[in-house]
Motif scaffolding. Structure first.
Motif, PDB file in Angstrom:
ATOM      1  N   THR A   1       0.838  -1.204   0.000  1.00  0.00           N
ATOM      2  CA  THR A   1       0.000   0.000   0.000  1.00  0.00           C
ATOM      3  C   THR A   1       0.876   1.259   0.000  1.00  0.00           C
ATOM      4  OG1 THR A   1      -1.708  -1.179   1.230  1.00  0.00           O
ATOM      5  CG2 THR A   1      -1.792   1.223   1.331  1.00  0.00           C
TER       6      THR A   1
ATOM      7  N   ASN B   1       1.919  -8.744  -5.571  1.00  0.00           N
ATOM      8  CA  ASN B   1       0.773  -7.839  -5.377  1.00  0.00           C
ATOM      9  C   ASN B   1       1.002  -6.475  -6.014  1.00  0.00           C
ATOM     10  OD1 ASN B   1      -0.755  -9.667  -3.935  1.00  0.00           O
ATOM     11  ND2 ASN B   1       0.145  -9.092  -1.974  1.00  0.00           N
TER      12      ASN B   1
ATOM     13  N   TYR C   1      -1.507  -4.823  -8.622  1.00  0.00           N
ATOM     14  CA  TYR C   1      -2.192  -3.550  -8.362  1.00  0.00           C
ATOM     15  C   TYR C   1      -1.824  -2.477  -9.375  1.00  0.00           C
ATOM     16  CZ  TYR C   1      -3.737  -5.347  -3.818  1.00  0.00           C
ATOM     17  OH  TYR C   1      -4.318  -6.073  -2.819  1.00  0.00           O
TER      18      TYR C   1
ATOM     19  N   LYS D   1      -8.065   1.265  -0.189  1.00  0.00           N
ATOM     20  CA  LYS D   1      -8.309   0.193  -1.172  1.00  0.00           C
ATOM     21  C   LYS D   1      -8.920   0.770  -2.436  1.00  0.00           C
ATOM     22  CE  LYS D   1      -9.216  -3.014   2.536  1.00  0.00           C
ATOM     23  NZ  LYS D   1     -10.240  -3.714   3.269  1.00  0.00           N
ATOM     24  N   LYS D   2      -9.856   1.713  -2.238  1.00  0.00           N
ATOM     25  CA  LYS D   2     -10.504   2.343  -3.404  1.00  0.00           C
ATOM     26  C   LYS D   2      -9.478   3.063  -4.261  1.00  0.00           C
ATOM     27  CE  LYS D   2     -15.117   3.356  -1.759  1.00  0.00           C
ATOM     28  NZ  LYS D   2     -15.888   4.414  -1.120  1.00  0.00           N
TER      29      LYS D   2
ATOM     30  N   ASP E   1      -7.333   0.469  -6.085  1.00  0.00           N
ATOM     31  CA  ASP E   1      -8.085  -0.232  -7.137  1.00  0.00           C
ATOM     32  C   ASP E   1      -8.369   0.664  -8.340  1.00  0.00           C
ATOM     33  OD1 ASP E   1      -8.098  -2.500  -5.680  1.00  0.00           O
ATOM     34  OD2 ASP E   1     -10.162  -2.311  -4.942  1.00  0.00           O
ATOM     35  N   LYS E   2      -8.716   1.922  -8.059  1.00  0.00           N
ATOM     36  CA  LYS E   2      -9.064   2.833  -9.164  1.00  0.00           C
ATOM     37  C   LYS E   2      -7.835   3.492  -9.773  1.00  0.00           C
ATOM     38  CE  LYS E   2     -13.666   4.109  -7.580  1.00  0.00           C
ATOM     39  NZ  LYS E   2     -14.486   5.142  -6.926  1.00  0.00           N
TER      40      LYS E   2
END
Ligand code: ATP
Ligand code: MG
Length: 254
Positions: A17, A43, A47, A222-223, A226-227
């Motif tokens: 992240t 990951n 991502y 997370k949003k 993801d976006k």
């Protein structure tokens, strides 16, 4: 090129992240950023929306010097590049341990491209593996994200002791830029007791190392990932505070 490794010796501590959001923020600010996925879970590669095709080189071939480092780099977006991973990266373990100088292999490979980028961000794996050692050995700066929980405190202790071991054998001579509490929980204006207690414990363990402003527990991260957008573009600029502090600290050192 300044190399920053996100490392923490436990799963789910926020390494990927932090790597993505920091990389994207630096790229948006016009810096040329090379991301390195040093985790066989891949990951970061996933991502960032990169699919490794069969026969396409990844970090494995870069580490083994089967290709020039430049040929393992893929463009992801404006100012953003990636050396990807897939689960084949596990095969690097044997190569690194057999090379007798595993901890400095990535650092050596990155020297080939150090004129092309301003920042390199390495997403390290959670295990105390050879790939983890070479990720730390390549770092000018290390960021240690740790969950605001007892598991996070334990991860911090283990990570700091590995960093010390590497310092003792001169495999790491950079600085620990900061400890970054992850998933700090608040209910309204009140910090949850477990978050408070574990962040206090981190401060005690950290001694002279800075404990950065925490990453709050929030679905917005997370949003944003993801976006492929920033937290500020989702209207959550205040959640970017820890990253802004990291960028300020990095710029003082470039
Ligand atoms: P691993 O060791 O498995 O590679 P990691 O240290 O890279 O894990 P992340 O993958 O970054 O950890 O994060 C762990 C999980 O936490 C992910 O599912 C992620 O979507 C989620 N997450 C990220 N940011 C937040 C946040 N601010 N609040 C709550 N959950 C979050
Ligand atoms: Mg990860």
């Amino acid at each position: 090129m300044l190399t920053l490794t996100c490392a923490s010796l436990s799963g789910g501590q926020g390494k990927t992240t932090v790597a993505i959001l920091l990389g994207r923020m630096l790229a948006q600010r016009g810096r040329r950023v090379l991301m390195i996925d040093a985790d066989p879970q891949a990951n970061l590669t996933f991502y960032l929306g990169h699919e490794v095709q069969q026969n396409q080189p990844t970090l494995l071939e870069v580490l083994k010097k089967q290709i020039n480092t430049e040929d393992g780099i893929y463009e992801i977006g404006e100012n953003l590049w990636l050396i990807p991973a897939d689960d084949g990266l596990d095969n690097a373990q044997e190569f690194l341990s057999g090379s007798g100088m595993g901890a400095i292999v990535l650092s050596k490979r990155l020297k080939e491209v150090s004129d092309l980028f301003q920042y390199c961000i390495v997403d390290a794996p959670p295990q105390r593996s050879q790939i983890c050692l070479t990720s730390l050995g390549a770092a000018d700066h290390i960021i240690i994200p740790v969950e605001a929980s007892s598991k996070g405190v334990n991860s911090l202790i283990r990570t700091l002791s590995l960093v010390e071991e590497l310092q003792e054998i001169d495999a790491f001579s950079g600085i620990v830029l900061g400890i970054l509490p992850f998933r700090d929980k608040w209910v309204g204006n009140n910090q949850v007791a477990q978050s408070k207690a574990s962040i206090n414990a981190m401060r005690t363990i950290a001694e002279e190392i800075v404990v950065l402003p925490s990453i709050l527990e929030s679905e917005q991260f997370k949003k944003a990932i993801d976006k492929g957008v920033s937290l500020s573009s989702l209207g959550f600029e205040q959640l970017e505070t820890p990253f802004q502090q990291i960028i300020e600290r990095l710029q003082k050192n470039v």
